[in-house]
Scaffold this active site. Structure first.
Site, PDB file in Angstrom:
ATOM      1  N   LYS A  53      -0.493 -24.126 -38.748  1.00  0.00           N
ATOM      2  CA  LYS A  53      -0.227 -23.825 -37.273  1.00  0.00           C
ATOM      3  C   LYS A  53      -0.181 -25.048 -36.272  1.00  0.00           C
ATOM      4  O   LYS A  53       0.806 -25.083 -35.492  1.00  0.00           O
ATOM      5  CB  LYS A  53      -1.408 -22.794 -36.647  1.00  0.00           C
ATOM      6  CG  LYS A  53      -1.558 -22.576 -35.369  1.00  0.00           C
ATOM      7  CD  LYS A  53      -2.491 -21.600 -34.830  1.00  0.00           C
ATOM      8  CE  LYS A  53      -3.737 -22.402 -34.560  1.00  0.00           C
ATOM      9  NZ  LYS A  53      -3.893 -23.073 -33.241  1.00  0.00           N
ATOM     10  N   ASN A  54      -1.072 -25.831 -36.592  1.00  0.00           N
ATOM     11  CA  ASN A  54      -1.009 -27.077 -35.597  1.00  0.00           C
ATOM     12  C   ASN A  54      -0.121 -28.084 -35.808  1.00  0.00           C
ATOM     13  O   ASN A  54       0.179 -28.707 -34.981  1.00  0.00           O
ATOM     14  CB  ASN A  54      -2.322 -27.917 -35.549  1.00  0.00           C
ATOM     15  CG  ASN A  54      -3.446 -26.681 -34.861  1.00  0.00           C
ATOM     16  OD1 ASN A  54      -3.330 -25.732 -34.277  1.00  0.00           O
ATOM     17  ND2 ASN A  54      -4.835 -27.270 -34.944  1.00  0.00           N
ATOM     18  N   CYS A  87     -10.364 -21.436 -21.995  1.00  0.00           N
ATOM     19  CA  CYS A  87     -11.403 -22.399 -21.775  1.00  0.00           C
ATOM     20  C   CYS A  87     -12.365 -22.269 -22.768  1.00  0.00           C
ATOM     21  O   CYS A  87     -13.584 -22.486 -22.530  1.00  0.00           O
ATOM     22  CB  CYS A  87     -11.916 -22.776 -20.354  1.00  0.00           C
ATOM     23  SG  CYS A  87     -12.682 -21.454 -19.933  1.00  0.00           S
ATOM     24  N   ARG A 118     -10.938 -28.278 -20.808  1.00  0.00           N
ATOM     25  CA  ARG A 118      -9.916 -28.835 -21.687  1.00  0.00           C
ATOM     26  C   ARG A 118      -8.920 -29.180 -20.641  1.00  0.00           C
ATOM     27  O   ARG A 118      -7.896 -28.965 -20.696  1.00  0.00           O
ATOM     28  CB  ARG A 118      -9.127 -27.801 -22.733  1.00  0.00           C
ATOM     29  CG  ARG A 118     -10.202 -27.225 -23.642  1.00  0.00           C
ATOM     30  CD  ARG A 118      -9.642 -26.354 -24.634  1.00  0.00           C
ATOM     31  NE  ARG A 118      -8.618 -27.147 -25.708  1.00  0.00           N
ATOM     32  CZ  ARG A 118      -8.274 -26.703 -27.017  1.00  0.00           C
ATOM     33  NH1 ARG A 118      -8.577 -25.190 -27.321  1.00  0.00           N
ATOM     34  NH2 ARG A 118      -7.632 -27.253 -27.771  1.00  0.00           N
ATOM     35  N   ASP A 140     -12.290 -28.502 -36.054  1.00  0.00           N
ATOM     36  CA  ASP A 140     -11.999 -27.069 -36.265  1.00  0.00           C
ATOM     37  C   ASP A 140     -12.817 -26.658 -37.536  1.00  0.00           C
ATOM     38  O   ASP A 140     -12.665 -25.259 -37.483  1.00  0.00           O
ATOM     39  CB  ASP A 140     -10.083 -26.897 -36.541  1.00  0.00           C
ATOM     40  CG  ASP A 140      -9.583 -27.258 -35.190  1.00  0.00           C
ATOM     41  OD1 ASP A 140     -10.311 -27.013 -34.158  1.00  0.00           O
ATOM     42  OD2 ASP A 140      -8.537 -27.266 -35.293  1.00  0.00           O
ATOM     43  N   ARG A 199      -4.663 -15.489 -34.336  1.00  0.00           N
ATOM     44  CA  ARG A 199      -3.870 -16.545 -33.841  1.00  0.00           C
ATOM     45  C   ARG A 199      -3.634 -17.818 -34.874  1.00  0.00           C
ATOM     46  O   ARG A 199      -2.920 -18.477 -34.940  1.00  0.00           O
ATOM     47  CB  ARG A 199      -4.565 -17.252 -32.921  1.00  0.00           C
ATOM     48  CG  ARG A 199      -4.519 -16.313 -31.532  1.00  0.00           C
ATOM     49  CD  ARG A 199      -5.109 -17.078 -30.317  1.00  0.00           C
ATOM     50  NE  ARG A 199      -5.190 -18.374 -30.539  1.00  0.00           N
ATOM     51  CZ  ARG A 199      -6.074 -19.311 -30.151  1.00  0.00           C
ATOM     52  NH1 ARG A 199      -7.362 -18.840 -30.126  1.00  0.00           N
ATOM     53  NH2 ARG A 199      -5.998 -20.621 -30.455  1.00  0.00           N
TER      54      ARG A 199
HETATM   55  C1  UD1 Z   1      -5.651 -30.115 -30.989  1.00  0.00           C
HETATM   56  C2  UD1 Z   1      -5.789 -28.724 -31.932  1.00  0.00           C
HETATM   57  C3  UD1 Z   1      -7.078 -28.319 -31.911  1.00  0.00           C
HETATM   58  C4  UD1 Z   1      -8.139 -29.203 -32.310  1.00  0.00           C
HETATM   59  C5  UD1 Z   1      -8.025 -30.464 -31.544  1.00  0.00           C
HETATM   60  C6  UD1 Z   1      -9.024 -31.702 -31.798  1.00  0.00           C
HETATM   61  C7  UD1 Z   1      -3.390 -28.008 -31.647  1.00  0.00           C
HETATM   62  C8  UD1 Z   1      -2.500 -26.952 -31.310  1.00  0.00           C
HETATM   63  N1  UD1 Z   1      -4.745 -28.020 -31.618  1.00  0.00           N
HETATM   64  O1  UD1 Z   1      -6.074 -29.759 -29.858  1.00  0.00           O
HETATM   65  O2  UD1 Z   1      -7.018 -27.123 -33.026  1.00  0.00           O
HETATM   66  O3  UD1 Z   1      -9.417 -28.692 -32.142  1.00  0.00           O
HETATM   67  O4  UD1 Z   1      -6.867 -31.265 -31.588  1.00  0.00           O
HETATM   68  O5  UD1 Z   1      -8.968 -31.928 -33.503  1.00  0.00           O
HETATM   69  O6  UD1 Z   1      -3.063 -29.154 -32.619  1.00  0.00           O
HETATM   70  N2  UD1 Z   1      -8.987 -34.153 -23.637  1.00  0.00           N
HETATM   71  C9  UD1 Z   1      -9.326 -34.878 -22.229  1.00  0.00           C
HETATM   72  N3  UD1 Z   1      -7.941 -34.998 -21.689  1.00  0.00           N
HETATM   73  C10 UD1 Z   1      -6.855 -34.776 -22.209  1.00  0.00           C
HETATM   74  C11 UD1 Z   1      -6.606 -34.117 -23.455  1.00  0.00           C
HETATM   75  C12 UD1 Z   1      -7.673 -34.076 -24.136  1.00  0.00           C
HETATM   76  O7  UD1 Z   1     -10.080 -35.091 -21.918  1.00  0.00           O
HETATM   77  O8  UD1 Z   1      -5.677 -34.882 -21.350  1.00  0.00           O
HETATM   78  C13 UD1 Z   1     -10.102 -34.030 -24.404  1.00  0.00           C
HETATM   79  C14 UD1 Z   1     -10.479 -32.458 -24.636  1.00  0.00           C
HETATM   80  O9  UD1 Z   1     -11.053 -31.836 -23.647  1.00  0.00           O
HETATM   81  C15 UD1 Z   1     -11.413 -32.593 -25.855  1.00  0.00           C
HETATM   82  C16 UD1 Z   1     -10.884 -33.796 -26.685  1.00  0.00           C
HETATM   83  O10 UD1 Z   1      -9.889 -34.498 -25.544  1.00  0.00           O
HETATM   84  O11 UD1 Z   1     -12.412 -32.728 -25.549  1.00  0.00           O
HETATM   85  C17 UD1 Z   1      -9.917 -33.384 -27.888  1.00  0.00           C
HETATM   86  O12 UD1 Z   1      -8.713 -32.922 -27.245  1.00  0.00           O
HETATM   87  P1  UD1 Z   1      -7.300 -33.078 -27.949  1.00  0.00           P
HETATM   88  O13 UD1 Z   1      -7.201 -34.033 -29.080  1.00  0.00           O
HETATM   89  O14 UD1 Z   1      -6.240 -33.217 -26.926  1.00  0.00           O
HETATM   90  O15 UD1 Z   1      -7.103 -31.734 -28.563  1.00  0.00           O
HETATM   91  P2  UD1 Z   1      -5.892 -30.653 -28.564  1.00  0.00           P
HETATM   92  O16 UD1 Z   1      -4.665 -31.576 -28.807  1.00  0.00           O
HETATM   93  O17 UD1 Z   1      -6.101 -29.542 -27.445  1.00  0.00           O
END
Ligand code: UD1
Length: 418
Positions: free
Chosen positions: A22-23, A116, A121, A305, A397
């Site tokens: 999915k991701n 959230c 996030r 995850d 999902r």
């Molecule tokens: C992706 C995955 C999700 C997985 C996560 C971490 C997809 C669709 N989703 O989510 O399943 O759990 O990686 O491996 O691929 N953060 C900030 N600011 C930002 C962006 C992120 O503070 O602008 C923080 C988030 O709040 C969180 C951490 O960084 O605490 C990890 O987020 P991120 O790696 O961005 O995860 P996603 O891309 O949302």
């Protein structure tokens, strides 16, 4: 509402053909709009989040359809640069359309992504990085408007290796003049998968899978055919299920290295694991022992995850296991539900302590989120009597026909809708 019914106590045996990721699919679906082109994607799982992404593509003016596990997209007709709020709310990863729209149209209008469930996030890293590529960003009335007359390649240093931010930068950078270098990039396999698609689309990407990724400009290619990698989290989930319930399961079509940290702990818990080129065989007598401290970390560390499903596998393990969650601030929401089955879990901020119990007893639970929901199904598989999991379609999902997959392995599980 989906209702999952499980009668626990059966061993799992047989072959699980791991679904497509999915991701990895979602950013590639966004990438399909980077130029007027046709993309043919194989091994795309049939999931609610994929449907949501296809609806976004159609809203933008593309042709997009899924037949079984093949997706076909024609993005020549793209005529909009905004995504309505309702579509944004359906799926958090809709935010990766921002970089792709900016690259294709010079503009992207969207609202902050939904949900959230796992805590805050924010998308500050995405926005700061796009600004460094030359985008102007306004946030007003719940809408984010990004515009760029011209994007310029830049050297961007991410203070945290965010997966989504790395993907958004890679997508936007394909339209930037000159090279973009991301330092502190996420190293997840899904980043390498996006890079592989971009290369097929005519873009030079180097370093994907390391912390420094370089992206060049996209040359126009009219047709891209690409196969989606296996879903390492779905594989980890079935591995944890077989470990906890006991059994002998072969996971096929998977890259063992992509979830080796999960396999490491299952081995430590007492499972016998044999990995081959594209398969993993796991044997367990269902009586696990506690494991050393688990700490979720960006790849190649233990994936956040897989944290809820490993927790579920450890509920009856002899001894005390400890899990620290470093990625999301609210990712133990499954714990109070699992306690209803008789589990002994104490959560203090980002740390959970699991003391293995002799037996779990079936109960009624509510799925809190996608992976938390999967954890509840695993716990149900090793609880005595019947467990019922009420689920606002979270599990769908991320898991393709999960009830049928588990039934094939011998589980007594079925789903009804209400
Ligand atoms: C992706 C995955 C999700 C997985 C996560 C971490 C997809 C669709 N989703 O989510 O399943 O759990 O990686 O491996 O691929 N953060 C900030 N600011 C930002 C962006 C992120 O503070 O602008 C923080 C988030 O709040 C969180 C951490 O960084 O605490 C990890 O987020 P991120 O790696 O961005 O995860 P996603 O891309 O949302």
């Amino acid at each position: 509402m989906d209702i999952w019914h499980i009668r626990g106590g059966r061993r799992l045996e047989g072959v699980y053909r791991v679904q497509g990721s999915k991701n990895a699919s979602l950013p590639i679906l966004a990438a399909s709009i980077l130029g007027p082109m046709e993309s043919e994607l194989q091994n795309v799982p049939q999931l609610r989040d994929i449907d949501a992404a296809l609806r976004i593509l159609r809203h933008l003016g593309c042709e997009a359809e899924q037949r079984d596990n093949e997706v076909y997209i024609k993005s020549e007709g793209l005529c909009r640069s905004g995504i309505p709020h309702e579509l944004m709310l359906e799926m958090r990863s809709s935010v990766i359309f921002m970089g792709a729209l900016l690259a294709r149209c010079g503009e992207a209008r969207l609202s902050p992504p939904g949900g959230c469930q796992l805590g805050r996030r924010p998308i500050d890293l995405h926005l700061n990085a796009l600004r460094q590529l030359g985008a102007q960003i306004e946030e007003s009335g719940g809408e984010i408007i990004c515009r760029a007359g011209r994007l310029r390649g830049a050297e961007i240093r991410l203070p945290f290796p965010s997966v989504g931010a790395t993907e958004n930068i890679m997508l936007a950078a394909t339209a930037a003049e000159g090279e973009t270098v991301i330092r502190g990039a996420a190293r997840e396999p899904e980043i390498e998968a996006l890079a592989a698609y971009l290369e097929r689309a005519g873009c030079r990407v180097t370093g994907a899978g390391t912390d420094t990724v370089t992206i060049g400009e996209l040359r126009r290619v009219s047709h891209v055919s690409h196969r989606i990698i296996a879903d390492r989290i779905a594989a980890a989930t079935v591995a944890c299920a077989a470990a906890a319930a006991g059994g002998d399961v072969e996971l096929r079509n998977v890259e063992p290295a992509h979830f080796s940290t999960v396999l490491h702990f299952l081995k430590q818990a007492g499972c016998v694991i044999m990995t081959e080129n594209r398969s993993v065989r796991l044997r367990s007598d269902g009586r696990l022992c506690a494991v050393g401290p688990v700490r979720t970390e960006p790849y190649p560390g233990f994936p956040t995850d897989a944290q809820p499903v490993l927790m579920a596998a450890l509920l009856r393990a002899r001894g005390r296991s400890e899990i620290t969650e470093t990625i999301f601030e609210n990712r133990f929401r499954q714990a109070p539900e699992l306690r209803r089955l008789g589990a002994d879990i104490t959560v203090c901020r980002r740390r959970a302590v699991i003391r293995g119990v002799e037996r779990l007893c079936g109960a009624e639970l509510n799925a809190t989120d996608l992976r938390g929901g999967a954890a509840m199904l695993i716990a149900g598989l090793c609880a005595e009597g019947e467990t019922l999991v009420r689920d606002r379609e979270h599990i769908r999902r991320g898991y393709e026909r999960f009830d049928a997959c588990l039934r094939v392995l011998g589980a007594d599980i079925w789903m009804t809708e209400s």
